[in-house]
Motif scaffolding. Sequence first.
Motif, short mmCIF file in Angstrom:
data_model
loop_
_atom_site.label_atom_id
_atom_site.label_comp_id
_atom_site.label_asym_id
_atom_site.label_seq_id
_atom_site.Cartn_x
_atom_site.Cartn_y
_atom_site.Cartn_z
N TRP A 34 -20.55 15.22 -101.21
CA TRP A 34 -19.79 14.68 -102.33
C TRP A 34 -18.58 13.85 -101.91
O TRP A 34 -17.75 13.50 -102.74
N ASP A 35 -18.50 13.52 -100.62
CA ASP A 35 -17.43 12.65 -100.12
C ASP A 35 -17.93 11.21 -100.22
O ASP A 35 -18.78 10.78 -99.45
N GLU A 36 -17.40 10.46 -101.17
CA GLU A 36 -17.88 9.10 -101.41
C GLU A 36 -17.58 8.15 -100.25
O GLU A 36 -18.13 7.04 -100.19
N ASN A 37 -16.71 8.56 -99.34
CA ASN A 37 -16.39 7.73 -98.18
C ASN A 37 -16.89 8.36 -96.88
O ASN A 37 -16.53 7.91 -95.79
N GLY A 38 -17.73 9.40 -97.00
CA GLY A 38 -18.24 10.11 -95.83
C GLY A 38 -19.59 9.57 -95.40
O GLY A 38 -19.95 8.41 -95.66
N LYS A 39 -20.38 10.42 -94.77
CA LYS A 39 -21.66 10.01 -94.21
C LYS A 39 -22.69 9.65 -95.26
O LYS A 39 -23.68 8.98 -94.97
N PHE A 40 -22.46 10.10 -96.51
CA PHE A 40 -23.40 9.78 -97.58
C PHE A 40 -22.88 8.65 -98.47
O PHE A 40 -23.37 8.45 -99.59
N LYS A 41 -21.91 7.90 -97.97
CA LYS A 41 -21.36 6.77 -98.73
C LYS A 41 -22.44 5.80 -99.20
O LYS A 41 -22.43 5.37 -100.36
N PRO A 42 -23.41 5.43 -98.33
CA PRO A 42 -24.46 4.50 -98.79
C PRO A 42 -25.26 5.06 -99.97
O PRO A 42 -25.65 4.31 -100.87
N LEU A 43 -25.48 6.37 -99.98
CA LEU A 43 -26.24 6.98 -101.06
C LEU A 43 -25.44 6.98 -102.36
O LEU A 43 -25.99 6.79 -103.45
N HIS A 44 -24.12 7.19 -102.24
CA HIS A 44 -23.27 7.12 -103.43
C HIS A 44 -23.31 5.71 -104.04
O HIS A 44 -23.31 5.56 -105.26
N LYS A 45 -23.34 4.69 -103.17
CA LYS A 45 -23.40 3.32 -103.68
C LYS A 45 -24.77 3.01 -104.30
O LYS A 45 -24.89 2.22 -105.22
N PHE A 46 -25.80 3.64 -103.76
CA PHE A 46 -27.16 3.43 -104.22
C PHE A 46 -27.46 4.21 -105.51
O PHE A 46 -28.32 3.82 -106.30
N ASN A 47 -26.73 5.30 -105.71
CA ASN A 47 -27.02 6.22 -106.80
C ASN A 47 -27.06 5.59 -108.20
O ASN A 47 -27.95 5.92 -108.99
N PRO A 48 -26.12 4.70 -108.55
CA PRO A 48 -26.13 4.14 -109.92
C PRO A 48 -27.44 3.47 -110.29
O PRO A 48 -27.91 3.61 -111.43
N ILE A 49 -28.07 2.72 -109.34
CA ILE A 49 -29.31 2.06 -109.75
C ILE A 49 -30.47 3.05 -109.81
O ILE A 49 -31.41 2.87 -110.59
#
Length: 261
Positions: A34-49
Amino acid sequence: MASDKEAIMNGATTAKSVDPCEIANFEAMAEEWWDENGKFKPLHKFNPIRIGYVRDTVVSHFGRQTDDAVVKLKPFTGLKVLDIGCGGGLLSEPMARLGAEVTAADASRKNIQIASLHSEKSGLDIDYRHTTAEELAASGEKFDVILNMEVIEHVADIEGFVEACAAMLKPGGIMFVATLNRTAKSFAFAIVGAEYVLRWLPKGTHSWKKFLKPSEVARLVRNNGLTVKDVAGATYNPFEDRWHISKDLSINYLLAAVKPA
């Protein structure tokens, strides 16, 4: 590299589709879901679409279009949704907010612990389970919607995994598969670019050899009695720093398949 025994001790289940090394990789990053700037940052950016594509397709498929403002806020009310390979719950929580009755499963115990804690803090009622597709299918549970998102390229037994998922889909239900195409372009962008140059993802997150072409995913779902409803590409615009649904299937794509009623 973790051994099978180490992965099991860390909470990974031993179903045939589970790759212990893949589970160990995600276990190591679980605290950062749940860290938007961590290792899953790309997934957070991808999540909306991903959320938008699933929402719009489900609303259309089940005829949930309405002018009722309340229904529009929770168009998934009355639908049972399975998020298989849910990770930290990045898709599970939006599905619950859309009104769905959500069951979310992952082969990593640590992922489930992180996801459960976050949903509790968010005040969302999600049925998180440390289990696999095979184990769920064996229990006889059925769902209206199955989310199989960024999972299939990480499983060991793809045929068995898809068979189990298809078995859990109700007649008239819809399953979504999001994954990466096996092309020279995906190797350049998703492996070399994302993992080694831009370092969006830890090295070794993906194996290009396990990427699947859209035709291969289509064949897998058709072999299990489903019909392909739609295939859409996902394209990243570096100038906007945003993802968009597109017709370009060369790297990321999403496929929707339905089970005949």
